[in-house]
Design a protein around this motif. Structure first.
Motif, short mmCIF file in Angstrom:
data_model
loop_
_atom_site.label_atom_id
_atom_site.label_comp_id
_atom_site.label_asym_id
_atom_site.label_seq_id
_atom_site.Cartn_x
_atom_site.Cartn_y
_atom_site.Cartn_z
N PRO A 148 1.03 -1.38 0.50
CA PRO A 148 0.03 -0.20 -0.21
C PRO A 148 0.87 1.32 0.13
O PRO A 148 0.75 2.45 0.32
CB PRO A 148 -0.58 -0.01 1.45
CG PRO A 148 0.83 -0.89 2.48
CD PRO A 148 0.83 -2.33 1.05
N ALA A 149 2.11 1.14 0.63
CA ALA A 149 3.28 2.30 0.43
C ALA A 149 2.89 3.02 -1.27
O ALA A 149 2.68 2.63 -2.51
CB ALA A 149 4.59 1.88 0.40
N ASN A 150 2.50 4.57 -1.10
CA ASN A 150 3.08 5.86 -1.74
C ASN A 150 1.68 5.57 -2.41
O ASN A 150 1.58 5.69 -3.70
CB ASN A 150 4.38 5.76 -2.86
CG ASN A 150 5.22 5.88 -2.26
OD1 ASN A 150 5.82 6.17 -1.31
ND2 ASN A 150 6.99 5.89 -3.23
N GLY A 151 0.40 5.17 -1.94
CA GLY A 151 -0.56 5.15 -2.36
C GLY A 151 -0.53 3.83 -3.28
O GLY A 151 -1.34 4.25 -4.07
N GLY A 152 -0.10 2.84 -2.88
CA GLY A 152 0.25 1.22 -3.61
C GLY A 152 0.53 1.89 -4.95
O GLY A 152 1.08 0.40 -6.22
N ALA A 153 1.42 3.31 -5.33
CA ALA A 153 2.20 2.60 -6.24
C ALA A 153 3.70 2.73 -6.40
O ALA A 153 4.14 2.21 -7.19
CB ALA A 153 2.54 4.83 -6.94
#
Length: 203
Positions: A96-101
């Protein structure tokens, strides 16, 4: 004609009962001796492969790989003949890090180089049983084109007959050094922990 139909119906019911008995579920046991010998396939729908990576010394970030396949050759009477192979698609990493990016970045040439090395592969070399439900599995892990030995501490969660045949469920933990595989220094501050929870099913 009526009697013939009755006979056919009775035969059909008998066949169904026999099939049901053949695939009758039994309560799973945490005992390797309860697992039938044969070749099992990894069930990707009931498998979780997670990497735990130290994040700046504060906590552990977890990354899950969503696509895997594998095979287990099992003989409870001959551990030396047992063998397991598991392939993981490195581009299937999730976070999920960086909004999933972040997974896209992890799959890039900066980290896992998934375009060049689409799979990570573990091939066992030795099974060592230390109890009915405990043991170690030694083998070689190939990641980014580099092959290094690795050892999993394995716990058998349950073995028995499922709805469609024999099933074995295991949990394994191992640690690897990121630097050994050429991963960036930011991942090499501490060993990466691999946690595998998997079901193997015998057709």
């Amino acid at each position: 004609m009526k009697s013939k139909k009755i006979v056919l119906a009775a035969a059909f019911v008998t066949a169904l009962m026999a099939a049901g008995a053949a695939f009758a579920q039994t309560p799973p046991r945490a005992d390797a001796a309860a697992a039938a010998a044969g070749t099992y396939a990894l069930d990707p729908n009931h498998t979780s492969i997670v990497a735990r990576v130290l994040h700046q010394g504060f906590s552990y970030s977890t990354f899950r790989f969503g696509k895997s396949e594998g095979e287990l050759i099992w003989d409870p009477k001959s551990p030396a003949a047992d063998k397991v192979t598991v392939n993981v698609e490195t581009a299937s990493i999730m976070s999920p890090a960086n909004g999933g990016a972040f997974p896209a970045e992890l799959s890039s040439d900066r980290f896992l180089k998934s375009a060049q090395f689409p799979k990570a592969t573990f091939v066992s070399t030795k099974f060592t049983q230390s109890g009915p439900a405990k043991g170690t599995v030694d083998g070689n892990l190939t990641l980014l084109g580099v092959t290094k030995p690795i050892s999993f501490d394995v716990t058998l969660i349950g073995a028995g007959s499922g709805r469609a045949g024999p099933v074995m469920g295991v949990s394994g933990v191992a640690k690897l050094n990121a630097a050994d595989y050429g991963l960036p220094a930011m991942l090499a501050a501490a060993p990466i922990e691999l946690q595998i929870d998997a079901e193997f099913k015998k057709p």
